[in-house]
Each structure stands twice: as structure tokens, then as C-alpha cells.
Design a protein around this motif. Structure first.
Motif, PDB file in Angstrom:
ATOM      1  N   GLU A   1     -19.595 -23.108 -38.572  1.00  0.00           N
ATOM      2  CA  GLU A   1     -18.722 -24.281 -38.652  1.00  0.00           C
ATOM      3  C   GLU A   1     -19.545 -25.543 -38.405  1.00  0.00           C
ATOM      4  N   GLU A   2     -19.051 -26.624 -38.915  1.00  0.00           N
ATOM      5  CA  GLU A   2     -19.718 -27.902 -38.679  1.00  0.00           C
ATOM      6  C   GLU A   2     -19.012 -28.725 -37.609  1.00  0.00           C
ATOM      7  N   CYS A   3     -17.861 -28.291 -37.185  1.00  0.00           N
ATOM      8  CA  CYS A   3     -17.131 -29.077 -36.188  1.00  0.00           C
ATOM      9  C   CYS A   3     -17.214 -28.416 -34.817  1.00  0.00           C
ATOM     10  N   TYR A   4     -17.280 -29.259 -33.802  1.00  0.00           N
ATOM     11  CA  TYR A   4     -17.327 -28.778 -32.426  1.00  0.00           C
ATOM     12  C   TYR A   4     -16.066 -27.988 -32.075  1.00  0.00           C
ATOM     13  N   GLY A   5     -14.926 -28.346 -32.647  1.00  0.00           N
ATOM     14  CA  GLY A   5     -13.645 -27.730 -32.309  1.00  0.00           C
ATOM     15  C   GLY A   5     -13.595 -26.230 -32.462  1.00  0.00           C
ATOM     16  N   ALA A   6     -14.531 -25.670 -33.218  1.00  0.00           N
ATOM     17  CA  ALA A   6     -14.557 -24.215 -33.365  1.00  0.00           C
ATOM     18  C   ALA A   6     -14.868 -23.531 -32.030  1.00  0.00           C
ATOM     19  N   TYR A   7     -15.635 -24.189 -31.170  1.00  0.00           N
ATOM     20  CA  TYR A   7     -15.988 -23.586 -29.869  1.00  0.00           C
ATOM     21  C   TYR A   7     -14.774 -23.457 -28.950  1.00  0.00           C
ATOM     22  N   PRO A   8     -14.024 -24.536 -28.700  1.00  0.00           N
ATOM     23  CA  PRO A   8     -12.833 -24.374 -27.863  1.00  0.00           C
ATOM     24  C   PRO A   8     -11.775 -23.474 -28.501  1.00  0.00           C
ATOM     25  N   ALA A   9     -11.697 -23.484 -29.835  1.00  0.00           N
ATOM     26  CA  ALA A   9     -10.749 -22.594 -30.518  1.00  0.00           C
ATOM     27  C   ALA A   9     -11.144 -21.141 -30.317  1.00  0.00           C
ATOM     28  N   LEU A  10     -12.433 -20.861 -30.413  1.00  0.00           N
ATOM     29  CA  LEU A  10     -12.923 -19.503 -30.153  1.00  0.00           C
ATOM     30  C   LEU A  10     -12.630 -19.111 -28.710  1.00  0.00           C
ATOM     31  N   ASP A  11     -12.868 -20.009 -27.773  1.00  0.00           N
ATOM     32  CA  ASP A  11     -12.583 -19.718 -26.364  1.00  0.00           C
ATOM     33  C   ASP A  11     -11.098 -19.416 -26.155  1.00  0.00           C
ATOM     34  N   ALA A  12     -10.230 -20.133 -26.853  1.00  0.00           N
ATOM     35  CA  ALA A  12      -8.791 -19.872 -26.752  1.00  0.00           C
ATOM     36  C   ALA A  12      -8.474 -18.459 -27.243  1.00  0.00           C
ATOM     37  N   CYS A  13      -9.089 -18.056 -28.332  1.00  0.00           N
ATOM     38  CA  CYS A  13      -8.884 -16.704 -28.863  1.00  0.00           C
ATOM     39  C   CYS A  13      -9.456 -15.649 -27.914  1.00  0.00           C
ATOM     40  N   ILE A  14     -10.612 -15.920 -27.360  1.00  0.00           N
ATOM     41  CA  ILE A  14     -11.237 -14.969 -26.433  1.00  0.00           C
ATOM     42  C   ILE A  14     -10.355 -14.783 -25.199  1.00  0.00           C
ATOM     43  N   THR A  15      -9.808 -15.863 -24.683  1.00  0.00           N
ATOM     44  CA  THR A  15      -8.945 -15.767 -23.505  1.00  0.00           C
ATOM     45  C   THR A  15      -7.674 -14.996 -23.832  1.00  0.00           C
ATOM     46  N   LEU A  16      -7.137 -15.196 -25.012  1.00  0.00           N
ATOM     47  CA  LEU A  16      -5.958 -14.447 -25.434  1.00  0.00           C
ATOM     48  C   LEU A  16      -6.299 -12.968 -25.600  1.00  0.00           C
ATOM     49  N   ALA A  17      -7.455 -12.674 -26.166  1.00  0.00           N
ATOM     50  CA  ALA A  17      -7.892 -11.271 -26.293  1.00  0.00           C
ATOM     51  C   ALA A  17      -8.133 -10.663 -24.913  1.00  0.00           C
ATOM     52  N   THR A  18      -8.582 -11.470 -23.967  1.00  0.00           N
ATOM     53  CA  THR A  18      -8.776 -10.994 -22.602  1.00  0.00           C
ATOM     54  C   THR A  18      -7.433 -10.623 -21.974  1.00  0.00           C
ATOM     55  N   ALA A  19      -6.393 -11.393 -22.266  1.00  0.00           N
ATOM     56  CA  ALA A  19      -5.045 -11.047 -21.787  1.00  0.00           C
ATOM     57  C   ALA A  19      -4.625  -9.696 -22.358  1.00  0.00           C
ATOM     58  N   TYR A  20      -4.884  -9.499 -23.641  1.00  0.00           N
ATOM     59  CA  TYR A  20      -4.610  -8.206 -24.274  1.00  0.00           C
ATOM     60  C   TYR A  20      -5.363  -7.093 -23.541  1.00  0.00           C
ATOM     61  N   ASN A  21      -6.652  -7.322 -23.289  1.00  0.00           N
ATOM     62  CA  ASN A  21      -7.465  -6.307 -22.600  1.00  0.00           C
ATOM     63  C   ASN A  21      -6.923  -6.002 -21.211  1.00  0.00           C
ATOM     64  N   SER A  22      -6.373  -7.010 -20.542  1.00  0.00           N
ATOM     65  CA  SER A  22      -5.846  -6.774 -19.203  1.00  0.00           C
ATOM     66  C   SER A  22      -4.606  -5.889 -19.237  1.00  0.00           C
ATOM     67  N   ILE A  23      -3.925  -5.855 -20.351  1.00  0.00           N
ATOM     68  CA  ILE A  23      -2.769  -4.967 -20.510  1.00  0.00           C
ATOM     69  C   ILE A  23      -3.228  -3.557 -20.862  1.00  0.00           C
ATOM     70  N   VAL A  24      -4.131  -3.454 -21.807  1.00  0.00           N
ATOM     71  CA  VAL A  24      -4.519  -2.156 -22.355  1.00  0.00           C
ATOM     72  C   VAL A  24      -5.557  -1.430 -21.498  1.00  0.00           C
ATOM     73  N   PHE A  25      -6.609  -2.142 -21.108  1.00  0.00           N
ATOM     74  CA  PHE A  25      -7.720  -1.473 -20.430  1.00  0.00           C
ATOM     75  C   PHE A  25      -7.691  -1.601 -18.914  1.00  0.00           C
ATOM     76  N   ARG A  26      -7.159  -2.688 -18.424  1.00  0.00           N
ATOM     77  CA  ARG A  26      -7.011  -2.912 -16.984  1.00  0.00           C
ATOM     78  C   ARG A  26      -8.288  -2.618 -16.203  1.00  0.00           C
ATOM     79  N   LEU A  27      -9.362  -3.302 -16.572  1.00  0.00           N
ATOM     80  CA  LEU A  27     -10.649  -3.097 -15.907  1.00  0.00           C
ATOM     81  C   LEU A  27     -10.713  -3.793 -14.549  1.00  0.00           C
ATOM     82  N   GLY A  28      -9.903  -4.825 -14.366  1.00  0.00           N
ATOM     83  CA  GLY A  28      -9.846  -5.511 -13.090  1.00  0.00           C
ATOM     84  C   GLY A  28     -10.634  -6.798 -13.023  1.00  0.00           C
TER      85      GLY A  28
END
Length: 161
Positions: free
Chosen positions: A85-112
Motif C-alpha cells: 500500500e502507499e498510504c499509512y492508513g493500511a497499518y492502523p487498519a491491519l492492527d484493527a483486523c489483528i486485534t479483532l482476530a485476537t478476540a476470535y483467538n481468545s474464544i477459540v484457543f484461549r491461550l491466556g
């Protein structure tokens, strides 16, 4: 950035509490994804919103049946690649997706350690924004003096409390 005390408390949260912590940070980061999608014409705000809402309902409605793996697939498919990407906004958008995926992981895998991961990702987003604004890397001791960092840390402490 937080002391050991904060992260020890985060790691002691029950699995559902870790999920709620991750979801709260995801909500706060959701506008970053929206801004990226709006400014680039890429991504799908509605699908990210749907994933967030579904995970919230899953945590709050007893007996709710949902295909969690399809949610993760949707999130992963919508993750921007900042290296392409050429725009900086891709970084915070990726972080938003990663945090949402982390919420998913906390439900499914519950690593702590999902709440800690989400906390660090959210803080990293703010630090990245400050560094891009200033055009240089910021020393850690300087970060504690910044109003945005202070606000982020206060928000996370409030969620934890």
C-alpha cells in the motif's frame, strides 16, 4: 509500555474477560479500518462490523450458534498488506483486523495471552501514528509524556478495571 503489574492482571483474566477486553479494543480501533476503507476504496467495513457484532453477540447471548471459523476467514481476507500500500492508513487498519482476530483467538484457543497481545497491538498503533507524525522514532521515555499515549493507557486501564 505498561508495567508488569498491568500485564499480570490482564493475563489473570478469565477467558471470557480476555475476549471482552480484546473486543473493546477492537471497537476502539474499528474507525481506523473505516477510514482506510473509505480513503482507499479497499476493504469491507460492513463485514468487519458484522464480525465485531457477531463476536459480541457470541459473548453475550447464551447458546448462540455461530461458525467462528468463517468469521476468521472474513477478517483475514480483509486484512490490508501495508507493504503493498502507499498510504499509512493500511497499518492502523491491519492492527484493527489483528486485534479483532485476537478476540476470535481468545474464544477459540484461549491461550491466556490474547488480552496482552491486543493491548500491545493497540498501543503500537498509537506509537506508530505518533512516529509517522513526527517523522522519527520516539524514545520510550518520551512516549509517557504524550497525551495520545496517556489516553490510550488510561482507556486500557479503565477496561481492565
Amino acid at each position: 509500555m505498561f508495567g508488569d503489574k498491568f500485564y499480570k492482571r490482564l493475563n489473570k483474566l478469565m477467558p471470557w474477560q480476555q475476549t471482552v477486553f480484546c473486543l473493546a479494543l477492537s471497537e476502539r480501533m474499528y474507525p481506523n479500518y473505516c477510514l482506510y476503507a473509505e480513503s482507499t476504496g479497499q476493504g469491507d467495513v460492513a463485514l468487519i462490523r458484522e464480525a465485531l457484532d457477531t463476536l459480541w453477540r457470541y459473548e453475550t447471548e447464551k447458546g448462540m450458534q455461530v461458525d467462528l471459523s468463517s468469521i476468521l476467514e472474513k477478517i483475514e481476507a480483509l486484512m490490508p498488506d501495508p507493504t503493498k500500500e502507499e498510504c499509512y492508513g493500511a497499518y492502523p487498519a491491519l492492527d484493527a483486523c489483528i486485534t479483532l482476530a485476537t478476540a476470535y483467538n481468545s474464544i477459540v484457543f484461549r491461550l491466556g495471552d490474547e488480552a496482552t497481545d491486543a493491548s500491545q497491538t493497540s498501543l503500537g498503533t498509537v506509537v506508530g501514528f505518533l512516529e509517522i507524525q513526527r517523522g522519527e522514532e520516539i524514545a520510550e521515555e518520551e512516549l509517557y509524556e504524550d497525551e495520545l499515549i496517556s489516553s490510550e493507557m488510561d482507556f486500557q486501564v479503565e477496561i481492565l478495571n
